[in-house]
Scaffold this active site. Structure first.
Site, PDB file in Angstrom:
ATOM      1  N   ARG A 196     114.513 133.995  46.697  1.00 45.37           N
ATOM      2  CA  ARG A 196     115.631 133.065  46.864  1.00 45.37           C
ATOM      3  C   ARG A 196     115.301 131.795  46.105  1.00 45.37           C
ATOM      4  O   ARG A 196     114.182 131.279  46.182  1.00 45.37           O
ATOM      5  CB  ARG A 196     115.887 132.740  48.339  1.00 45.37           C
ATOM      6  CG  ARG A 196     116.863 131.569  48.518  1.00 45.37           C
ATOM      7  CD  ARG A 196     117.381 131.439  49.912  1.00 45.37           C
ATOM      8  NE  ARG A 196     118.299 132.516  50.228  1.00 45.37           N
ATOM      9  CZ  ARG A 196     118.992 132.583  51.364  1.00 45.37           C
ATOM     10  NH1 ARG A 196     118.853 131.651  52.281  1.00 45.37           N
ATOM     11  NH2 ARG A 196     119.817 133.586  51.585  1.00 45.37           N
ATOM     12  N   ARG A 215     117.445 134.087  58.476  1.00 42.79           N
ATOM     13  CA  ARG A 215     117.804 135.507  58.561  1.00 42.79           C
ATOM     14  C   ARG A 215     117.350 136.315  57.344  1.00 42.79           C
ATOM     15  O   ARG A 215     116.772 137.398  57.499  1.00 42.79           O
ATOM     16  CB  ARG A 215     119.332 135.656  58.735  1.00 42.79           C
ATOM     17  CG  ARG A 215     119.811 135.533  60.157  1.00 42.79           C
ATOM     18  CD  ARG A 215     121.239 135.042  60.201  1.00 42.79           C
ATOM     19  NE  ARG A 215     121.340 133.721  59.594  1.00 42.79           N
ATOM     20  CZ  ARG A 215     121.028 132.593  60.246  1.00 42.79           C
ATOM     21  NH1 ARG A 215     120.616 132.649  61.490  1.00 42.79           N
ATOM     22  NH2 ARG A 215     121.120 131.430  59.648  1.00 42.79           N
ATOM     23  N   THR A 216     117.618 135.820  56.157  1.00 46.20           N
ATOM     24  CA  THR A 216     117.335 136.634  54.971  1.00 46.20           C
ATOM     25  C   THR A 216     115.836 136.871  54.820  1.00 46.20           C
ATOM     26  O   THR A 216     115.389 138.011  54.658  1.00 46.20           O
ATOM     27  CB  THR A 216     117.891 135.950  53.705  1.00 46.20           C
ATOM     28  OG1 THR A 216     119.300 135.738  53.876  1.00 46.20           O
ATOM     29  CG2 THR A 216     117.672 136.844  52.496  1.00 46.20           C
ATOM     30  N   LYS A 265     103.701 122.229  41.705  1.00 43.46           N
ATOM     31  CA  LYS A 265     102.822 121.739  40.640  1.00 43.46           C
ATOM     32  C   LYS A 265     103.451 121.922  39.260  1.00 43.46           C
ATOM     33  O   LYS A 265     102.826 121.609  38.246  1.00 43.46           O
ATOM     34  CB  LYS A 265     101.486 122.483  40.687  1.00 43.46           C
ATOM     35  CG  LYS A 265     100.766 122.393  42.019  1.00 43.46           C
ATOM     36  CD  LYS A 265      99.517 123.267  42.015  1.00 43.46           C
ATOM     37  CE  LYS A 265      98.830 123.278  43.363  1.00 43.46           C
ATOM     38  NZ  LYS A 265      97.651 124.180  43.394  1.00 43.46           N
ATOM     39  N   HIS A 289     124.511 136.787  46.270  1.00 43.00           N
ATOM     40  CA  HIS A 289     123.669 137.097  47.424  1.00 43.00           C
ATOM     41  C   HIS A 289     123.864 138.593  47.715  1.00 43.00           C
ATOM     42  O   HIS A 289     124.481 138.976  48.716  1.00 43.00           O
ATOM     43  CB  HIS A 289     124.084 136.244  48.624  1.00 43.00           C
ATOM     44  CG  HIS A 289     123.059 136.187  49.718  1.00 43.00           C
ATOM     45  ND1 HIS A 289     121.990 137.054  49.791  1.00 43.00           N
ATOM     46  CD2 HIS A 289     122.954 135.376  50.800  1.00 43.00           C
ATOM     47  CE1 HIS A 289     121.275 136.773  50.857  1.00 43.00           C
ATOM     48  NE2 HIS A 289     121.835 135.753  51.482  1.00 43.00           N
TER      49      HIS A 289
END
Length: 306
Positions: free
Chosen positions: A101, A51-52, A80, A129
């Site tokens: 995120r 969703r986000t 890496k 959030h």
């Protein structure tokens, strides 16, 4: 240049401006369909999201902009060993705004420290959030007509749930808010949140272990998943889990205008029979996430139309 790392980065006035703009977008989406023409958002998602991430991308596309980014750390140079600081320096040359995120708390703040474009925290570990909080506030404001004089129940994982922590931080700034905290002992809200946010702001609250007994007093029920992996043993989980499953029988105890919210994804904490109840607004809540992120992008980019 402004970033959004915590809900507290926005004043109440700024919150209200974003929510008002989001409501205007809901009413006239075509009016805003080209305001970000030529602008790009980078979605840097170091952990899985449905969703986000997709709502950020839909928001920018709805505004006439474009999208670039990655959906997991494995598909980025983080695999890496590249640092967040170096990644954001590079991305700042490619995009106009960034949504990040990250599983590590504080990573979006590190990015903001090195970025030359606005950074939006799309979730960092169990910390914050803020755009889910904007989504939650828009849902409450649009469907209840107010953000004050509410009794809000939080149910489930209150210890690790970043959506719970962020929404509590935001709601304490409004008048006549009461909290009912419903969780097993193992998943109670962190002490710092109770003492430094709820108690220091003199917010009335109580903590209970059974959902049924408080259903009649709630204006909002914010459900979260009780996470089996957080329990020390299987017996405790089995003993407690059924107390935190919302079903039709429990809904009979609630007010006729109570809203049931959930940041999703849902597992089994809300029975599918509840989906038919008009008070179940969690899918509408997900839809509102696009509109509020459209408004936030506009505000941070300071595009015409804000």
């Amino acid at each position: 240049m402004k970033h959004l790392i915590s809900p507290l980065d926005l004043s109440v006035t700024e919150l209200d401006e974003i929510l008002t703009l989001a409501e205007e977008i809901i009413e006239e989406p075509k009016k805003y369909s080209n305001v970000c023409n030529g602008k790009k958002i980078a979605t840097l998602f170091y952990e899985p999201s449905t969703r986000t991430r997709l709502s950020f991308e839909a928001a920018m596309l709805n505004l006439g902009g474009s999208v670039l980014g990655f959906s997991s750390a494995d598909s980025s140079s983080a695999s890496k060993g590249e640092s967040v600081a170096d990644t954001i320096r590079v991305i700042s040359s490619y995009a106009d705004i960034c949504a990040m995120r990250h599983p590590k708390e504080g990573a979006p703040q590190v990015a903001a420290n090195y970025s030359s474009i606005p950074v939006i925290n799309a979730g960092d570990g169990g910390h914050n959030h803020p755009t889910q909080t904007l989504t939650d506030l828009l849902t409450i404001k649009n469907l209840k007509g107010r953000l004050d004089t509410l009794t809000v129940g939080f149910c489930g994982d209150l210890k690790f749930g970043r959506t719970v922590h962020s929404l509590i931080n935001a709601l304490v700034r409004y008048e006549n808010i009461n909290f009912v905290l419903i969780s097993p002992e193992e998943l109670k809200i962190p002490d710092y949140l109770r003492k430094e946010v709820i108690e220091e702001n003199h917010i009335p609250y109580k903590e209970v272990k059974v959902l049924d007994q408080v259903m009649p007093e709630l204006d909002i029920l914010y459900m979260t998943r009780v996470q089996k992996e957080r329990f020390f043993n299987e017996e405790d989980y089995i003993r407690l889990k059924d107390s935190f499953i919302l079903d039709g029988k429990k809904m009979e105890l609630a007010k006729e205008d109570m809203l049931v919210m959930h940041p999703l994804p849902r597992v089994n904490e809300i029975a599918t029979e509840v989906d038919k109840d008009k008070r179940a607004v969690y899918f509408k809540q997900a839809e509102y996430g696009v509109y509020v992120r459209m408004a936030l992008i506009m505000k941070l980019l300071e595009v015409a139309g804000c």
